[in-house]
Design an enzyme around this catalytic site. Sequence first.
Site, PDB file in Angstrom:
ATOM      1  N   SER A 416      37.455  33.915  38.197  1.00 24.94           N
ATOM      2  CA  SER A 416      37.895  32.778  39.002  1.00 24.94           C
ATOM      3  C   SER A 416      39.382  32.895  39.341  1.00 24.94           C
ATOM      4  O   SER A 416      40.142  33.504  38.578  1.00 24.94           O
ATOM      5  CB  SER A 416      37.643  31.500  38.189  1.00 24.94           C
ATOM      6  N   PRO A 417      39.819  32.334  40.471  1.00 28.17           N
ATOM      7  CA  PRO A 417      41.241  32.412  40.817  1.00 28.17           C
ATOM      8  C   PRO A 417      42.122  31.763  39.756  1.00 28.17           C
ATOM      9  O   PRO A 417      41.833  30.650  39.310  1.00 28.17           O
ATOM     10  CB  PRO A 417      41.333  31.639  42.138  1.00 28.17           C
ATOM     11  N   GLN A 494      42.388  34.598  47.636  1.00 23.71           N
ATOM     12  CA  GLN A 494      42.382  33.136  47.808  1.00 23.71           C
ATOM     13  C   GLN A 494      43.695  32.727  48.472  1.00 23.71           C
ATOM     14  O   GLN A 494      44.776  33.007  47.951  1.00 23.71           O
ATOM     15  CB  GLN A 494      42.243  32.404  46.466  1.00 23.71           C
ATOM     16  N   TYR A 575      46.022  20.145  46.623  1.00 22.30           N
ATOM     17  CA  TYR A 575      47.021  20.871  47.418  1.00 22.30           C
ATOM     18  C   TYR A 575      46.917  20.419  48.881  1.00 22.30           C
ATOM     19  O   TYR A 575      46.207  19.458  49.191  1.00 22.30           O
ATOM     20  CB  TYR A 575      46.832  22.383  47.238  1.00 22.30           C
ATOM     21  N   ARG A 623      37.052  26.726  48.569  1.00 24.45           N
ATOM     22  CA  ARG A 623      36.991  26.003  47.289  1.00 24.45           C
ATOM     23  C   ARG A 623      37.230  24.525  47.562  1.00 24.45           C
ATOM     24  O   ARG A 623      38.187  24.150  48.235  1.00 24.45           O
ATOM     25  CB  ARG A 623      38.035  26.535  46.303  1.00 24.45           C
ATOM     26  N   ARG A 718      39.318  30.823  32.325  1.00 26.05           N
ATOM     27  CA  ARG A 718      40.016  31.034  31.050  1.00 26.05           C
ATOM     28  C   ARG A 718      39.360  32.097  30.168  1.00 26.05           C
ATOM     29  O   ARG A 718      40.083  32.867  29.515  1.00 26.05           O
ATOM     30  CB  ARG A 718      40.167  29.700  30.317  1.00 26.05           C
TER      31      ARG A 718
END
Length: 764
Positions: A416-417, A494, A575, A623, A718
């Site tokens: 994952s980013p 991304q 964002y 996303r 993670r």
Amino acid sequence: MMRIACLGGGPAGLYFAISMKLRDPAHQIDLFERNRPDDTFGWGVVFSDQTVENLMANDPLSGSVIRDEFAHWDDIDVHIHGQTIRSSGHGFIGIGRKRLLNILQDRARELGVDLHFEHEASPDLADWSDYDLVIAADGANSRIRTRYEEHFGVDIQVRQNKFFWFGTAKVFDAFTFAFEETEAGWVWAHAYRFDDDLSTFIVEMAPDTWERLGLDRMDQPEAIALCERIFAKYLDGHSLMSNAAHLKAPEAWLQFRRIICDRWSYQNLILLGDAAHTAHFSIGSGTKLALEDAIKLAEVLNRPGLSRERALEEYREERNLEVLKLQNSARNSTEWFETLDRYLHFEPIQFAYSLLTRSQRVSHENLRLRDRPWLESVERWFQSKAMGTPVNDPAPPMFAPYKLRDMKLVNRVVVSPMAMYSAQEGTPTDFHLVHYGTRAQGGAGLVYTEMTCVSPEGRITPGCAGLYAPEHVAAWKRIVDFVHGHGKAKFCLQLGHSGPKGSTKVGWEGYDVPLESGNWPVMAASDAPWSPANQVPEPMTRADMDAVRDQFVEAVMKGLKAGFDMIELHAAHGYLLSSFITPLTNKRTDEYGGSLENRLRYPLEIFRAMRDAWPADKPMSVRISANDWMGEQGVTPDEAVLIAEAFTQAGADLIDVSAGQTWAECKPIYGRMFQTPFADQIRNEARVSTMAVGNIYETDHVNSILAAGRADLVALARPHLIDPMWTLRAAAQQDYRGVVVPPPYLAGMSQLARNLAREAELKA
Ligand SMILES: Cc1cc2nc3c(=O)[nH]c(=O)nc-3n(C[C@H](O)[C@H](O)[C@H](O)COP(=O)(O)OP(=O)(O)OC[C@H]3O[C@@H](n4cnc5c(N)ncnc54)[C@H](O)[C@@H]3O)c2cc1C
Ligand SMILES: Cc1cc2nc3c(=O)[nH]c(=O)nc-3n(C[C@H](O)[C@H](O)[C@H](O)COP(=O)(O)O)c2cc1C
């Protein structure tokens, strides 16, 4: 010695009376039941082996009578679209409710409990002043709990589906789920045998189907005749029997009421069993909870030296934990049946898998333990579908290939980013080469870059990577070339813009905390700051919008030069683009604010411009935050389905389903795989490809999500930070040989596989 009044003679009241007498025969217990000993609603109930062990430990005498009368069965049959999918090893036991109550009544009498049948218990505590304790064991509709409702903090949720608890003389040799399509919608039955010649047969359907079938206007014989016609092929000529004949037909159809209480006692009144909590019948645990409550309450009340207050605290704390766990599974299961439409397009084998794993208590590996050949048939089906050709060898679903446009992924695991905050002036460094290089060698099919920013002001922190200068292209190209040169992983860029969350410190110095010095101005949809500590953003003008759109397009072209396989637009987590999508931060009154269509206008404009600049054979994803965790005030999962549809129409091939981080006050409900239900809803309602992410960390999670069709790809963030080789380790754990191991690491891989196999053997 205590004088106790037990209101209600269901499993909870009877078993509590028995358990008290066993611990101290001097207790004087009066039990009041409104019905006669042989009247009862419902037919059979199911248990697990564990519950039987608990009963045996508490009272071997009644426990062994119950155990000897159980009907046992192992198989589950799922009938759907004219096919029957049978799996085994599920280990159920069932008993008639009436028989269970008769056994408990006999035992209670034998121990000296005074049973008063046909006695309506008063809901007024003043009428029970002769007693030391009053036990509310009067079921889900407890009158006495209702009378003192405010003291218990009662929360009742009425679920939507209608159901009728029938019995039948048809003896089912498997636990049976039968789904039938009628002209009014789908109707299904949960059926199981509970003694030699009777089965429970619960008919369930959505409320609109119920109305369209005219069941709201039918009397019981008509309703029964209709259900018998719908399920004729399962009933073999047997009729359906109702023991709710005293009710008018529409009232005999129930809606499940989920009950929880903040407090379980008030003065000398104590709640027990369904009066305190309920668990949906589709996970069959209400009676188990009632019996186990009874054991625990009797135990604490008789423990020497324990005050009444401490005893009740311990009773509530311990039992409530158990109840919450079960209610969590029960909610998943209830929702599965309420959103059945999502899964009806699945092939029968996947439909059955989805049904069996609906509560999330049963996973891929649980199913392997229960019925290995069946699970392997699922794995073969999954692989064959992914390969487009029949496959003989089963393999874990995570190792099935996947294709997005012309990009072929060797498996379904994704890094994952993750922002590394280690760039210099936007340029990725040797750190990034090693970081992405190692993860690409770790076996995942697809590796994402961190959010790579389209302008210096679009960075979150001074350490964020960018793609807005020629030196960035060269630095990224070096990394892309390494990834492509040393394995099979594909590499997705991304792209994002920080918007109102920009100009902050690197992650480990404090998330979203403004810089000490050198801050740059930030912009957003409106002037809503991320938090009182953050800058008030400048609402974007149309000229700003043009400039930022062009920056995204420029970054796409640079990404193409750098050699990326895929691009993702980051429109989540508060964002810049997310600040447009969520109504919590978008307060605009022009055509970019207000309705969802307006809020999506600018993010879609950017996406389309990027899509136009990116080659048609290469895929793109977006996303999104599928839930603002702020109820109807923010984006809801239902709205996320519409968002996903809009991006798909604009050319997105995959929806990367994250959630939250859009509003500082939001209250996410964390847990394992906590965002996966949104990926599931979007995938199966909008019929688009989705990627699940969020607290997914075990191979078992990944395989279960994929095989149940909850997502097409699974991203882990993670876990990959501390274990870049997560996928290689997963392959070794599952003894899967098809994974691509970098040749210099082969020896390590085979040693790991050998050691894990040996450990597994020792455990077995
Ligand atoms: C369709 C359906 C299927 C189910 N299937 C299962 C299953 O498979 N497995 C399972 O474990 N559980 C199942 N349950 C749940 C299970 O029936 C309950 O959880 C369990 O019976 C709870 O026991 P209880 O003693 O707390 O309450 P109840 O069984 O409801 O008993 C309460 C008793 O109190 C009496 N009463 C109520 N008010 C008064 C009054 N004022 N005066 C005197 N008496 C009163 C009632 O007549 C009743 O006998 C199912 C429930 C439903 C609705
Ligand atoms: C250190 C760190 C940095 C992250 N940076 C990004 C990012 O740049 N872009 C993004 O979309 N998500 C980012 N995320 C979110 C992750 O991609 C992922 O959605 C989240 O961590 C939940 O997945 P997990 O439970 O597997 O960690 C980041 C997460 C972490 C832990």
